[in-house]
Design a protein around this motif. Structure first.
Motif, PDB file in Angstrom:
ATOM      1  N   ASN A   1      -3.854   4.679  -9.653  1.00  0.00           N
ATOM      2  CA  ASN A   1      -3.303   3.886 -10.764  1.00  0.00           C
ATOM      3  C   ASN A   1      -3.314   2.387 -10.471  1.00  0.00           C
ATOM      4  OD1 ASN A   1      -2.610   6.268 -12.274  1.00  0.00           O
ATOM      5  ND2 ASN A   1      -0.857   6.525 -10.908  1.00  0.00           N
ATOM      6  N   THR A   2      -4.408   1.928  -9.900  1.00  0.00           N
ATOM      7  CA  THR A   2      -4.489   0.535  -9.454  1.00  0.00           C
ATOM      8  C   THR A   2      -5.765  -0.123  -9.957  1.00  0.00           C
ATOM      9  OG1 THR A   2      -3.202   1.020  -7.449  1.00  0.00           O
ATOM     10  CG2 THR A   2      -4.539  -0.988  -7.436  1.00  0.00           C
ATOM     11  N   LYS A   3      -5.620  -1.320 -10.523  1.00  0.00           N
ATOM     12  CA  LYS A   3      -6.751  -2.157 -10.883  1.00  0.00           C
ATOM     13  C   LYS A   3      -6.741  -3.404 -10.002  1.00  0.00           C
ATOM     14  CE  LYS A   3      -7.375  -0.924 -15.767  1.00  0.00           C
ATOM     15  NZ  LYS A   3      -7.425  -1.459 -17.156  1.00  0.00           N
TER      16      LYS A   3
ATOM     17  N   ARG B   1      -9.384  -8.575   1.109  1.00  0.00           N
ATOM     18  CA  ARG B   1      -8.332  -7.563   1.013  1.00  0.00           C
ATOM     19  C   ARG B   1      -8.674  -6.443   0.036  1.00  0.00           C
ATOM     20  NH1 ARG B   1      -4.371  -6.784   4.821  1.00  0.00           N
ATOM     21  NH2 ARG B   1      -3.858  -8.797   5.755  1.00  0.00           N
ATOM     22  N   ILE B   2      -9.735  -6.618  -0.709  1.00  0.00           N
ATOM     23  CA  ILE B   2     -10.059  -5.642  -1.751  1.00  0.00           C
ATOM     24  C   ILE B   2     -10.292  -4.253  -1.167  1.00  0.00           C
ATOM     25  CG2 ILE B   2     -11.804  -5.008  -3.461  1.00  0.00           C
ATOM     26  CD1 ILE B   2     -12.112  -7.979  -4.089  1.00  0.00           C
ATOM     27  N   LYS B   3     -11.011  -4.188  -0.038  1.00  0.00           N
ATOM     28  CA  LYS B   3     -11.349  -2.888   0.549  1.00  0.00           C
ATOM     29  C   LYS B   3     -10.108  -2.103   0.969  1.00  0.00           C
ATOM     30  CE  LYS B   3     -12.051  -4.705   5.256  1.00  0.00           C
ATOM     31  NZ  LYS B   3     -11.558  -6.072   4.931  1.00  0.00           N
ATOM     32  N   ASP B   4      -9.003  -2.802   1.269  1.00  0.00           N
ATOM     33  CA  ASP B   4      -7.775  -2.119   1.691  1.00  0.00           C
ATOM     34  C   ASP B   4      -7.176  -1.270   0.577  1.00  0.00           C
ATOM     35  OD1 ASP B   4      -8.081  -3.451   4.088  1.00  0.00           O
ATOM     36  OD2 ASP B   4      -6.646  -5.037   3.599  1.00  0.00           O
ATOM     37  N   PHE B   5      -7.566  -1.552  -0.665  1.00  0.00           N
ATOM     38  CA  PHE B   5      -6.958  -0.838  -1.795  1.00  0.00           C
ATOM     39  C   PHE B   5      -7.993  -0.073  -2.625  1.00  0.00           C
ATOM     40  CE2 PHE B   5      -4.019  -4.136  -0.583  1.00  0.00           C
ATOM     41  CZ  PHE B   5      -2.787  -3.504  -0.654  1.00  0.00           C
ATOM     42  N   ASP B   6      -9.193   0.077  -2.078  1.00  0.00           N
ATOM     43  CA  ASP B   6     -10.193   0.913  -2.744  1.00  0.00           C
ATOM     44  C   ASP B   6      -9.665   2.345  -2.874  1.00  0.00           C
ATOM     45  OD1 ASP B   6     -11.999  -1.088  -3.114  1.00  0.00           O
ATOM     46  OD2 ASP B   6     -13.234  -0.614  -1.374  1.00  0.00           O
ATOM     47  N   GLY B   7      -9.707   2.874  -4.058  1.00  0.00           N
ATOM     48  CA  GLY B   7      -9.268   4.247  -4.271  1.00  0.00           C
ATOM     49  C   GLY B   7      -7.775   4.416  -4.417  1.00  0.00           C
TER      50      GLY B   7
ATOM     51  N   GLY C   1       2.084   7.004  -6.626  1.00  0.00           N
ATOM     52  CA  GLY C   1       1.080   7.961  -7.076  1.00  0.00           C
ATOM     53  C   GLY C   1       1.487   9.389  -6.782  1.00  0.00           C
ATOM     54  N   ARG C   2       2.025   9.634  -5.589  1.00  0.00           N
ATOM     55  CA  ARG C   2       2.445  10.994  -5.216  1.00  0.00           C
ATOM     56  C   ARG C   2       3.534  11.501  -6.156  1.00  0.00           C
ATOM     57  NH1 ARG C   2       1.554   9.286   0.345  1.00  0.00           N
ATOM     58  NH2 ARG C   2       3.680   8.489   0.465  1.00  0.00           N
ATOM     59  N   ARG C   3       4.417  10.615  -6.588  1.00  0.00           N
ATOM     60  CA  ARG C   3       5.530  11.013  -7.450  1.00  0.00           C
ATOM     61  C   ARG C   3       5.146  11.043  -8.932  1.00  0.00           C
ATOM     62  NH1 ARG C   3      10.870   7.759  -5.119  1.00  0.00           N
ATOM     63  NH2 ARG C   3      10.456   8.099  -2.898  1.00  0.00           N
ATOM     64  N   ARG C   4       3.901  10.695  -9.246  1.00  0.00           N
ATOM     65  CA  ARG C   4       3.483  10.604 -10.648  1.00  0.00           C
ATOM     66  C   ARG C   4       4.482   9.757 -11.441  1.00  0.00           C
ATOM     67  NH1 ARG C   4      -0.525  14.397 -11.535  1.00  0.00           N
ATOM     68  NH2 ARG C   4      -0.697  16.044  -9.947  1.00  0.00           N
ATOM     69  N   SER C   5       4.741   8.576 -10.918  1.00  0.00           N
ATOM     70  CA  SER C   5       5.815   7.717 -11.421  1.00  0.00           C
ATOM     71  C   SER C   5       5.498   7.050 -12.754  1.00  0.00           C
ATOM     72  CB  SER C   5       6.110   6.625 -10.398  1.00  0.00           C
ATOM     73  OG  SER C   5       4.985   5.768 -10.256  1.00  0.00           O
ATOM     74  N   GLY C   6       4.226   6.957 -13.101  1.00  0.00           N
ATOM     75  CA  GLY C   6       3.844   6.233 -14.307  1.00  0.00           C
ATOM     76  C   GLY C   6       3.695   4.742 -14.097  1.00  0.00           C
ATOM     77  N   LEU C   7       3.870   4.270 -12.870  1.00  0.00           N
ATOM     78  CA  LEU C   7       3.671   2.857 -12.567  1.00  0.00           C
ATOM     79  C   LEU C   7       2.174   2.564 -12.451  1.00  0.00           C
ATOM     80  CD1 LEU C   7       6.379   2.201  -9.800  1.00  0.00           C
ATOM     81  CD2 LEU C   7       6.568   1.776 -12.263  1.00  0.00           C
ATOM     82  N   CYS C   8       1.735   1.490 -13.084  1.00  0.00           N
ATOM     83  CA  CYS C   8       0.347   1.030 -12.966  1.00  0.00           C
ATOM     84  C   CYS C   8       0.363  -0.308 -12.218  1.00  0.00           C
ATOM     85  CB  CYS C   8      -0.286   0.849 -14.340  1.00  0.00           C
ATOM     86  SG  CYS C   8      -0.393   2.364 -15.290  1.00  0.00           S
ATOM     87  N   PHE C   9      -0.492  -0.428 -11.225  1.00  0.00           N
ATOM     88  CA  PHE C   9      -0.499  -1.627 -10.397  1.00  0.00           C
ATOM     89  C   PHE C   9      -1.732  -2.470 -10.696  1.00  0.00           C
ATOM     90  CE2 PHE C   9       2.202   1.365  -8.237  1.00  0.00           C
ATOM     91  CZ  PHE C   9       3.220   0.585  -7.704  1.00  0.00           C
TER      92      PHE C   9
ATOM     93  N   ALA D   1       0.826  -1.210   0.000  1.00  0.00           N
ATOM     94  CA  ALA D   1       0.000   0.000   0.000  1.00  0.00           C
ATOM     95  C   ALA D   1       0.860   1.258   0.000  1.00  0.00           C
ATOM     96  CB  ALA D   1      -0.933  -0.008   1.204  1.00  0.00           C
ATOM     97  N   GLU D   2       1.933   1.261   0.775  1.00  0.00           N
ATOM     98  CA  GLU D   2       2.805   2.433   0.849  1.00  0.00           C
ATOM     99  C   GLU D   2       3.507   2.676  -0.480  1.00  0.00           C
ATOM    100  OE1 GLU D   2       4.711   5.776   1.900  1.00  0.00           O
ATOM    101  OE2 GLU D   2       3.061   4.786   2.970  1.00  0.00           O
ATOM    102  N   VAL D   3       3.957   1.618  -1.130  1.00  0.00           N
ATOM    103  CA  VAL D   3       4.614   1.769  -2.434  1.00  0.00           C
ATOM    104  C   VAL D   3       3.633   2.342  -3.455  1.00  0.00           C
ATOM    105  CG1 VAL D   3       5.584   0.477  -4.387  1.00  0.00           C
ATOM    106  CG2 VAL D   3       6.369  -0.003  -2.052  1.00  0.00           C
TER     107      VAL D   3
END
Length: 345
Positions: free
Chosen positions: A225-227, A216-222, A200-208, A193-195
């Motif tokens: 750049n994450t699907k 565990r789905i609710k832990d990553f809602d919102g 996202g904060r750095r606008r790194s262009g990484l898509c997860f 989650a921290e990574v």
């Protein structure tokens, strides 16, 4: 050979240690007897027995169908020789070694959990001493188990992968750089989650892309750049591996992993926590090992792979080559050597 072990429900159809049984000719325990024993145990009126078996450390193990399978195997060993191999020792092997068996019957137990989990869920470590062979997934796990089973009985045989099914595919020419994380057991979700947040904060262009259990789905809602994917069939899981650029394996401990080997077989370089037996499966030729619980170094490794246009493809090729060493056909041959050695003493 007789294999004892329930299929792990959350494993994909081409995943799991029980794939070994598909590569070795064996005879099954009678489904009718198993069903009958399970029905009897489900109806047993003894609340005292159930209370004991439904509490730690037995709660990891207690389900009527698993106990029925062990009782069935114990009865079979008293009547017939051969190799009786418990595929998931922490789940299913408890009392079998304590009972008489026919001359020529041998017990093999595969263990999968790191020491801290083993200590919590396996009630009688000395039971491993009654086995004729104990199979460990990595060297650090083997060193630990030798104290209980004896040095001469413990063999290091890695986990396997279906390298005929999990194969690479050409990466599409697109701007997205996809970081794939799959699974839940021993995963460091706080690090993941921290990574994601920092990327996202750095606008790194990484898509997860995350393949998660429902809880565990609710832990990553919102998450930026994450699907999120859940309950994907084998073909979809395969395509997720093939379309990703790197596999991310943040873990708190490790002996072996379907996910790591499947990703490598699909030509994915890995960024993985340097814990447990991780180095038994990957090295710097096919990925990056990072310190555990260090989001900064993990993110740096992911960004380096994104920026370096030559590094990731070279690692991808190496990952596939290394994964072929863990193909189930080769692992089955190693296990067969252990079986044969039990009758050469």
């Amino acid at each position: 050979m007789v294999y004892i072990g329930e299929r792990i429900q959350h494993h994909a159809g081409r995943s799991g240690y029980d794939q070994l049984a598909r590569r070795v000719r064996s005879r099954p325990l009678s489904p009718a007897i198993h069903h009958a024993l399970t029905s009897i145990l489900e109806r047993t009126p003894s609340s005292a027995v159930k209370a004991r078996l439904d509490s730690p450390p037995y709660s990891w193990y207690w389900r009527p169908e698993q106990l029925a399978q062990e009782l069935h195997a114990m009865g079979s060993m008293a009547l017939a020789g051969g190799v009786y191999h418990w595929l998931y020792g922490e789940n299913d092997f408890r009392w079998a070694g304590r009972f008489p068996r026919r001359k020529g019957a041998r017990i093999v137990v595969s263990m999968h959990q790191p020491p801290r989990i083993f200590e919590r869920v396996f009630p009688d470590p000395k039971a491993l001493g009654r086995a004729d062979a104990v199979l460990a997934c990595c060297r650090s796990q083997a060193d630990y188990l030798k104290d209980f089973a004896g040095e001469d009985k413990v063999h290091v045989i890695p986990h396997g992968v279906d390298a005929d099914f999990f194969t690479p595919a050409p990466k599409p020419a697109e701007e997205k750089f996809i970081v794939l994380a799959v699974g839940s057991w021993l995963r460091d979700f706080s690090l993941l989650a921290e990574v994601i947040r920092e990327a996202g904060r750095r606008r790194s262009g990484l898509c997860f892309h995350l393949v998660l259990p429902r809880d565990r789905i609710k832990d990553f809602d919102g998450a930026p750049n994450t699907k999120i994917f859940h309950g994907v069939p084998d073909a979809h899981l395969h395509s997720l591996y093939q379309s990703a650029n790197v596999l991310f394996m943040p873990v708190t401990d490790f002996t072996a992993s379907n996910t790591l080997l499947e990703g490598m077989a699909c030509g994915l370089p890995a960024v993985a926590s340097d814990v447990g037996g991780m180095r038994d499966y990957m090295d710097s030729s096919c990925g990056v090992l990072v310190p555990p619980s260090d989001p900064e170094q993990a993110l740096t490794a992911l960004l380096n792979l994104k920026k370096n246009q030559n590094l990731a493809p070279a690692m991808a090729e190496s990952a596939r080559k290394k994964a072929l060493k863990f193909d189930w056909k080769r692992i089955a041959q190693s296990v067969m050597k252990v079986y044969k050695g039990l009758y050469a003493r």
